[in-house]
Design a protein around this motif. Structure first.
Motif, PDB file in Angstrom:
ATOM      1  N   THR A  95      14.321   6.773 -17.424  1.00 31.29           N
ATOM      2  CA  THR A  95      14.203   7.812 -16.515  1.00 31.29           C
ATOM      3  C   THR A  95      13.888   9.082 -17.311  1.00 31.29           C
ATOM      4  OG1 THR A  95      16.576   8.008 -16.366  1.00 31.29           O
ATOM      5  CG2 THR A  95      15.382   6.593 -14.754  1.00 31.29           C
ATOM      6  N   PHE A  96      13.250  10.114 -16.671  1.00 34.11           N
ATOM      7  CA  PHE A  96      12.881  11.373 -17.161  1.00 34.11           C
ATOM      8  C   PHE A  96      13.937  12.451 -16.386  1.00 34.11           C
ATOM      9  CE2 PHE A  96       9.152   8.958 -18.719  1.00 34.11           C
ATOM     10  CZ  PHE A  96       9.585   8.802 -19.912  1.00 34.11           C
ATOM     11  N   TRP A  97      13.274  12.635 -15.152  1.00 40.64           N
ATOM     12  CA  TRP A  97      13.904  13.528 -14.220  1.00 40.64           C
ATOM     13  C   TRP A  97      14.697  12.849 -12.938  1.00 40.64           C
ATOM     14  CZ3 TRP A  97      11.932  13.625  -9.508  1.00 40.64           C
ATOM     15  CH2 TRP A  97      10.501  13.372  -9.328  1.00 40.64           C
ATOM     16  N   TRP A  98      14.031  11.365 -12.825  1.00 38.70           N
ATOM     17  CA  TRP A  98      14.501  10.569 -11.782  1.00 38.70           C
ATOM     18  C   TRP A  98      15.763  10.290 -11.889  1.00 38.70           C
ATOM     19  CZ3 TRP A  98      12.081   9.732  -7.442  1.00 38.70           C
ATOM     20  CH2 TRP A  98      12.448   8.865  -6.301  1.00 38.70           C
ATOM     21  N   SER A  99      16.473   9.823 -10.674  1.00 42.26           N
ATOM     22  CA  SER A  99      17.916   9.177 -10.664  1.00 42.26           C
ATOM     23  C   SER A  99      17.997   8.181 -10.001  1.00 42.26           C
ATOM     24  CB  SER A  99      18.988  10.479 -10.280  1.00 42.26           C
ATOM     25  OG  SER A  99      20.092   9.914  -9.961  1.00 42.26           O
ATOM     26  N   PRO A 100      18.853   7.233 -10.243  1.00 39.19           N
ATOM     27  CA  PRO A 100      18.887   5.878  -9.370  1.00 39.19           C
ATOM     28  C   PRO A 100      19.378   6.366  -7.845  1.00 39.19           C
ATOM     29  CG  PRO A 100      19.762   5.443 -11.495  1.00 39.19           C
ATOM     30  CD  PRO A 100      19.533   7.031 -11.490  1.00 39.19           C
ATOM     31  N   LEU A 101      20.128   7.379  -7.821  1.00 42.37           N
ATOM     32  CA  LEU A 101      20.511   7.824  -6.433  1.00 42.37           C
ATOM     33  C   LEU A 101      19.192   8.189  -5.656  1.00 42.37           C
ATOM     34  CD1 LEU A 101      23.565  10.044  -7.326  1.00 42.37           C
ATOM     35  CD2 LEU A 101      23.640   7.779  -6.333  1.00 42.37           C
ATOM     36  N   TYR A 102      18.220   8.736  -6.103  1.00 43.75           N
ATOM     37  CA  TYR A 102      16.886   9.044  -5.490  1.00 43.75           C
ATOM     38  C   TYR A 102      16.390   7.724  -4.957  1.00 43.75           C
ATOM     39  CZ  TYR A 102      17.059  13.384  -8.135  1.00 43.75           C
ATOM     40  OH  TYR A 102      17.582  14.678  -8.551  1.00 43.75           O
ATOM     41  N   THR A 103      16.493   6.649  -5.576  1.00 40.45           N
ATOM     42  CA  THR A 103      16.077   5.362  -5.213  1.00 40.45           C
ATOM     43  C   THR A 103      16.609   5.079  -3.929  1.00 40.45           C
ATOM     44  OG1 THR A 103      15.373   4.637  -7.529  1.00 40.45           O
ATOM     45  CG2 THR A 103      15.720   2.994  -6.012  1.00 40.45           C
ATOM     46  N   THR A 104      18.074   5.203  -4.037  1.00 40.59           N
ATOM     47  CA  THR A 104      18.821   4.700  -2.888  1.00 40.59           C
ATOM     48  C   THR A 104      18.516   5.565  -1.620  1.00 40.59           C
ATOM     49  OG1 THR A 104      20.684   4.069  -4.627  1.00 40.59           O
ATOM     50  CG2 THR A 104      21.228   4.516  -2.041  1.00 40.59           C
ATOM     51  N   GLY A 105      18.141   6.694  -1.987  1.00 42.83           N
ATOM     52  CA  GLY A 105      17.891   7.768  -0.805  1.00 42.83           C
ATOM     53  C   GLY A 105      16.420   7.318  -0.112  1.00 42.83           C
ATOM     54  N   PHE A 106      15.718   6.972  -0.956  1.00 43.53           N
ATOM     55  CA  PHE A 106      14.211   6.452  -0.386  1.00 43.53           C
ATOM     56  C   PHE A 106      14.393   5.252   0.371  1.00 43.53           C
ATOM     57  CE2 PHE A 106      12.516   9.917  -3.073  1.00 43.53           C
ATOM     58  CZ  PHE A 106      11.349  10.461  -2.564  1.00 43.53           C
ATOM     59  N   LEU A 107      15.202   4.297  -0.173  1.00 46.12           N
ATOM     60  CA  LEU A 107      15.234   3.081   0.285  1.00 46.12           C
ATOM     61  C   LEU A 107      15.901   2.992   1.604  1.00 46.12           C
ATOM     62  CD1 LEU A 107      15.993   0.750  -2.808  1.00 46.12           C
ATOM     63  CD2 LEU A 107      13.847   1.111  -1.343  1.00 46.12           C
ATOM     64  N   ALA A 108      16.877   3.946   1.785  1.00 47.60           N
ATOM     65  CA  ALA A 108      17.643   4.095   2.864  1.00 47.60           C
ATOM     66  C   ALA A 108      16.882   4.537   4.133  1.00 47.60           C
ATOM     67  CB  ALA A 108      18.768   5.014   2.710  1.00 47.60           C
TER      68      ALA A 108
ATOM     69  N   GLY B 210       0.791  -1.163   0.005  1.00 44.76           N
ATOM     70  CA  GLY B 210      -0.076  -0.092  -0.131  1.00 44.76           C
ATOM     71  C   GLY B 210       0.838   1.270   0.077  1.00 44.76           C
ATOM     72  N   LEU B 211       2.020   1.184   0.979  1.00 41.52           N
ATOM     73  CA  LEU B 211       2.779   2.394   0.910  1.00 41.52           C
ATOM     74  C   LEU B 211       3.431   2.496  -0.521  1.00 41.52           C
ATOM     75  CD1 LEU B 211       4.399   1.989   4.252  1.00 41.52           C
ATOM     76  CD2 LEU B 211       3.023   3.831   3.712  1.00 41.52           C
ATOM     77  N   GLY B 212       3.725   1.523  -1.265  1.00 43.60           N
ATOM     78  CA  GLY B 212       4.529   1.542  -2.400  1.00 43.60           C
ATOM     79  C   GLY B 212       3.555   2.090  -3.553  1.00 43.60           C
ATOM     80  N   TYR B 213       2.408   1.741  -3.383  1.00 43.94           N
ATOM     81  CA  TYR B 213       1.498   2.230  -4.283  1.00 43.94           C
ATOM     82  C   TYR B 213       1.349   3.816  -4.246  1.00 43.94           C
ATOM     83  CZ  TYR B 213       0.130  -2.308  -6.042  1.00 43.94           C
ATOM     84  OH  TYR B 213      -0.112  -3.655  -6.469  1.00 43.94           O
ATOM     85  N   ILE B 214       1.250   4.323  -2.994  1.00 45.26           N
ATOM     86  CA  ILE B 214       1.088   5.744  -2.735  1.00 45.26           C
ATOM     87  C   ILE B 214       2.281   6.467  -3.485  1.00 45.26           C
ATOM     88  CG2 ILE B 214       1.068   7.631  -0.979  1.00 45.26           C
ATOM     89  CD1 ILE B 214      -0.514   5.606   0.960  1.00 45.26           C
ATOM     90  N   PHE B 215       3.457   5.925  -3.034  1.00 40.86           N
ATOM     91  CA  PHE B 215       4.811   6.515  -3.646  1.00 40.86           C
ATOM     92  C   PHE B 215       4.574   6.608  -5.058  1.00 40.86           C
ATOM     93  CE2 PHE B 215       8.953   5.831  -5.358  1.00 40.86           C
ATOM     94  CZ  PHE B 215       9.533   6.815  -4.956  1.00 40.86           C
ATOM     95  N   GLU B 216       4.375   5.459  -5.850  1.00 42.19           N
ATOM     96  CA  GLU B 216       4.263   5.153  -7.147  1.00 42.19           C
ATOM     97  C   GLU B 216       3.538   6.261  -8.023  1.00 42.19           C
ATOM     98  OE1 GLU B 216       6.701   4.266  -9.538  1.00 42.19           O
ATOM     99  OE2 GLU B 216       6.698   2.078  -8.701  1.00 42.19           O
ATOM    100  N   ILE B 217       2.110   6.174  -7.433  1.00 41.91           N
ATOM    101  CA  ILE B 217       1.246   7.133  -7.938  1.00 41.91           C
ATOM    102  C   ILE B 217       1.668   8.414  -7.978  1.00 41.91           C
ATOM    103  CG2 ILE B 217      -1.198   8.247  -7.384  1.00 41.91           C
ATOM    104  CD1 ILE B 217      -1.780   5.013  -6.038  1.00 41.91           C
ATOM    105  N   LEU B 218       2.328   9.036  -6.838  1.00 43.57           N
ATOM    106  CA  LEU B 218       2.770  10.103  -6.827  1.00 43.57           C
ATOM    107  C   LEU B 218       3.915  10.592  -7.655  1.00 43.57           C
ATOM    108  CD1 LEU B 218       2.896  11.157  -2.992  1.00 43.57           C
ATOM    109  CD2 LEU B 218       1.041  12.114  -4.648  1.00 43.57           C
ATOM    110  N   ILE B 219       5.044   9.596  -7.889  1.00 42.99           N
ATOM    111  CA  ILE B 219       6.206   9.932  -8.552  1.00 42.99           C
ATOM    112  C   ILE B 219       6.114   9.356 -10.093  1.00 42.99           C
ATOM    113  CG2 ILE B 219       8.591   9.134  -8.912  1.00 42.99           C
ATOM    114  CD1 ILE B 219       7.995  11.011  -6.410  1.00 42.99           C
ATOM    115  N   LEU B 220       5.234   8.235 -10.323  1.00 40.68           N
ATOM    116  CA  LEU B 220       5.039   7.702 -11.623  1.00 40.68           C
ATOM    117  C   LEU B 220       3.951   8.338 -12.310  1.00 40.68           C
ATOM    118  CD1 LEU B 220       5.956   5.664 -14.088  1.00 40.68           C
ATOM    119  CD2 LEU B 220       4.520   4.071 -12.879  1.00 40.68           C
ATOM    120  N   ASN B 221       2.651   8.158 -11.807  1.00 44.63           N
ATOM    121  CA  ASN B 221       1.565   8.520 -12.359  1.00 44.63           C
ATOM    122  C   ASN B 221       1.463  10.013 -12.727  1.00 44.63           C
ATOM    123  OD1 ASN B 221       1.115   5.758 -11.811  1.00 44.63           O
ATOM    124  ND2 ASN B 221      -1.269   6.114 -11.667  1.00 44.63           N
ATOM    125  N   LEU B 222       1.774  10.893 -11.485  1.00 42.37           N
ATOM    126  CA  LEU B 222       1.515  12.282 -11.544  1.00 42.37           C
ATOM    127  C   LEU B 222       2.726  13.128 -12.034  1.00 42.37           C
ATOM    128  CD1 LEU B 222      -0.146  12.808  -8.147  1.00 42.37           C
ATOM    129  CD2 LEU B 222      -1.373  12.824 -10.300  1.00 42.37           C
TER     130      LEU B 222
END
Length: 281
Positions: free
Chosen positions: A125-138, A44-56
């Motif tokens: 990726t468009f404006w996203w960076s793999p480093l952002y993924t690392t930051g969020f997972l941390a 559920g948390l993952g979907y909230i994140f994906e909806i904001l980052i991917l969909n919107l």
């Protein structure tokens, strides 16, 4: 509906790896009910994140090339990421109480996988960076540990949040399947675009899950009836206003019944069986 493509195989390999992690966790750990709720909450948390980052915000795009429709394909890739790869890993880490050295290994693992997928053109990726993924997972991995701890302690806020997230994630999954099979579309005007659909549907899922959990949490039998009827009324209003299209009204009727049943099951599982499991051990 499907098409031949080598893109799907790396996604399948990751599916097998992370499924093995989850199965091993459930096999070795005793608090399986608590871990199941932890997993569904993470979805559920993952979907909230994906909806904001991917969909919107259109941060990136998945390219598994399993479905002919690009939007369905993209969302399917997101589901694999947010409902399987990351949540399964987080449950493995929290279930075995792994420390920061292990977490750093997984952070490096996801960094390598993401960069490899970009190189192989499986992920754009468009404006996203793999480093952002690392930051969020941390942040997410320690959050998972704390969520697991508070579930075991019976923290009221975490129990309520888990109840909602489990129900919301299930709602979104069912609506995605209904869209794949052509029984559910949302949008505006005469022609509904898939972009509109995947912008409206998550909001719809949030509201339906809120209605369902609110009434079922407050009362059992009457709450089930209220959640079912109000959910159907919301569908009817959206349909009359031109925001919802369904090919078979009976299927939507059944979907609302399934969601009320699932929410009722989650209620019992989370507020009773989780407490009993953690009292035993």
């Amino acid at each position: 509906m499907k098409r031949k493509s080598s893109n799907k195989y790396p996604f399948i390999v990751l599916l097998m790896i992370h499924s093995a992690l989850l199965l091993y966790t459930f096999r070795k750990q005793e608090k399986r009910k608590t871990l199941l709720v932890l997993l569904l909450s993470h979805v559920g948390l993952g979907y909230i994140f994906e909806i904001l980052i991917l969909n919107l915000l259109d941060a990136y795009k998945y390219l598994p090339k399993i479905f002919k429709n690009n939007y369905l394909d993209n969302i399917f890739g997101a589901i694999l990421s947010q409902a399987i790869y990351i949540p399964f890993t987080a449950v493995f880490i929290s279930g075995f109480h792994l420390k920061w050295k292990a977490k750093l290994i997984f952070l490096l693992y996801f960094q390598v996988v993401e960069r490899l997928f970009i190189r192989l053109k499986l992920y754009k990726t468009f404006w996203w960076s793999p480093l952002y993924t690392t930051g969020f997972l941390a942040i997410f991995f320690p959050l998972s540990d704390k969520w697991y701890e508070l579930l075991q302690k019976g923290n009221r806020f975490i129990l309520n949040a888990s109840f909602y997230l489990c129900t919301m994630g299930t709602e979104i999954n069912i609506n995605y399947l209904m869209a794949v099979f052509g029984n559910f579309r949302m949008g505006r005007g005469k022609v509904y675009t898939w972009r509109e659909h995947f912008l409206f549907t998550p909001l719809y899922g949030f509201v339906q899950a809120l209605i369902t959990t609110w009434f079922i949490r407050r009362d059992r039998l009457r709450g089930k009836i209220q959640a079912f009827v109000i959910g159907l009324v919301l569908d009817w209003v959206l349909y009359r206003c031109g925001f919802l299209k369904v090919k078979n009204a009976f299927i939507r009727f059944m979907v609302r019944g399934v969601m009320v049943y699932m929410a009722s099951w989650f209620r019992k599982f989370i507020y009773r069986e989780i407490r009993e499991e953690n009292e035993v051990y």
